[in-house]
Write a protein that holds these residues in place. Structure first.
Motif, PDB file in Angstrom:
ATOM      1  N   LEU A 110       0.924  -1.133   0.017  1.00 38.23           N
ATOM      2  CA  LEU A 110      -0.033   0.024   0.153  1.00 38.23           C
ATOM      3  C   LEU A 110       0.975   1.226   0.041  1.00 38.23           C
ATOM      4  O   LEU A 110       0.747   2.084  -0.897  1.00 38.23           O
ATOM      5  CB  LEU A 110      -1.024  -0.056   1.379  1.00 38.23           C
ATOM      6  N   VAL A 111       1.816   1.168   0.907  1.00 34.06           N
ATOM      7  CA  VAL A 111       2.747   2.626   0.991  1.00 34.06           C
ATOM      8  C   VAL A 111       3.427   2.577  -0.394  1.00 34.06           C
ATOM      9  O   VAL A 111       3.676   3.817  -0.970  1.00 34.06           O
ATOM     10  CB  VAL A 111       3.747   2.474   2.114  1.00 34.06           C
ATOM     11  N   THR A 112       3.927   1.586  -0.886  1.00 25.69           N
ATOM     12  CA  THR A 112       4.752   1.909  -1.989  1.00 25.69           C
ATOM     13  C   THR A 112       3.893   2.228  -3.296  1.00 25.69           C
ATOM     14  O   THR A 112       4.365   3.097  -4.065  1.00 25.69           O
ATOM     15  CB  THR A 112       5.389   0.300  -2.504  1.00 25.69           C
ATOM     16  N   GLU A 113       2.683   1.907  -3.279  1.00 22.34           N
ATOM     17  CA  GLU A 113       1.732   2.176  -4.257  1.00 22.34           C
ATOM     18  C   GLU A 113       1.296   3.604  -4.045  1.00 22.34           C
ATOM     19  O   GLU A 113       1.273   4.561  -5.083  1.00 22.34           O
ATOM     20  CB  GLU A 113       0.380   1.252  -4.539  1.00 22.34           C
ATOM     21  N   LEU A 114       0.962   4.065  -2.932  1.00 23.52           N
ATOM     22  CA  LEU A 114       0.520   5.364  -2.480  1.00 23.52           C
ATOM     23  C   LEU A 114       1.717   6.163  -2.838  1.00 23.52           C
ATOM     24  O   LEU A 114       1.392   7.517  -3.476  1.00 23.52           O
ATOM     25  CB  LEU A 114       0.079   5.504  -1.348  1.00 23.52           C
ATOM     26  N   LEU A 115       2.841   6.135  -2.428  1.00 25.44           N
ATOM     27  CA  LEU A 115       3.985   6.960  -2.518  1.00 25.44           C
ATOM     28  C   LEU A 115       4.352   7.213  -4.093  1.00 25.44           C
ATOM     29  O   LEU A 115       4.611   8.266  -4.417  1.00 25.44           O
ATOM     30  CB  LEU A 115       5.206   6.694  -1.855  1.00 25.44           C
ATOM     31  N   ALA A 116       4.206   6.042  -4.736  1.00 25.65           N
ATOM     32  CA  ALA A 116       4.414   6.254  -6.343  1.00 25.65           C
ATOM     33  C   ALA A 116       3.393   7.076  -7.068  1.00 25.65           C
ATOM     34  O   ALA A 116       3.622   7.657  -8.109  1.00 25.65           O
ATOM     35  CB  ALA A 116       4.446   4.789  -6.703  1.00 25.65           C
ATOM     36  N   THR A 117       1.963   6.869  -6.812  1.00 25.32           N
ATOM     37  CA  THR A 117       0.993   7.319  -7.457  1.00 25.32           C
ATOM     38  C   THR A 117       0.056   8.539  -6.706  1.00 25.32           C
ATOM     39  O   THR A 117      -0.482   9.198  -7.435  1.00 25.32           O
ATOM     40  CB  THR A 117      -0.002   6.163  -7.736  1.00 25.32           C
TER      41      THR A 117
END
Length: 145
Positions: A110-117
């Motif tokens: 979740l964090v990886t996706e949120l920080l990227a998008t």
């Protein structure tokens, strides 16, 4: 007293039953990408949850003291899990660790996706608050089952 000198240092475990909290800081060059992985109570039974700088921390992670039991507290959810696991440590901790690993893996994704998008900090905060609520709910379900 004739005590032999012991070499080395005594390490202080974060897995003690009386540990109030532990955390891992994931630093970043930008303030928005810095993440605090917070674990209420002992590291043995906690589920680390991500929070970003300047976000509003959910009440379930701001409450929880040893003197007052509360089913709305992430701290008490972790404490109850550990108390139940103490009854039959090895088989119970296998279950606890599976739940920890699954929820923490989901949080990392979740964090990886949120920080990227995500460019809107309110959207980021809303997603992390929902994730934290899901973790607390799952922790209480684990202890109730």
């Amino acid at each position: 007293i004739n005590e032999p000198e012991v070499g080395g240092h005594w390490e202080r475990s974060i897995g003690l039953h009386r540990t109030s909290d532990s955390y891992v800081v994931q630093s970043s060059a930008t303030k928005q990408d810095a993440v605090l992985w917070f674990g209420p109570a002992s590291a043995l039974s906690t589920i680390y949850v991500p929070f970003v700088v300047n976000m509003e921390i959910p009440s379930s992670y701001r409450s929880g003291i040893q003197e007052v039991f509360s089913r709305t507290s992430a701290f008490w959810a972790s404490c109850v899990i550990q108390n139940i696991a103490n009854l039959k440590w090895k088989p119970m901790m296998e279950i606890v660790q599976t739940v920890q690993q699954n929820l923490e893996r989901d949080s990392i994704q979740l964090v990886t996706e949120l920080l990227a998008t995500t460019t809107n900090s309110q959207d980021l905060e809303s997603e992390l608050i929902a994730n934290a609520a899901h973790v607390v709910e799952t922790a209480w379900k684990l202890s109730d089952d």
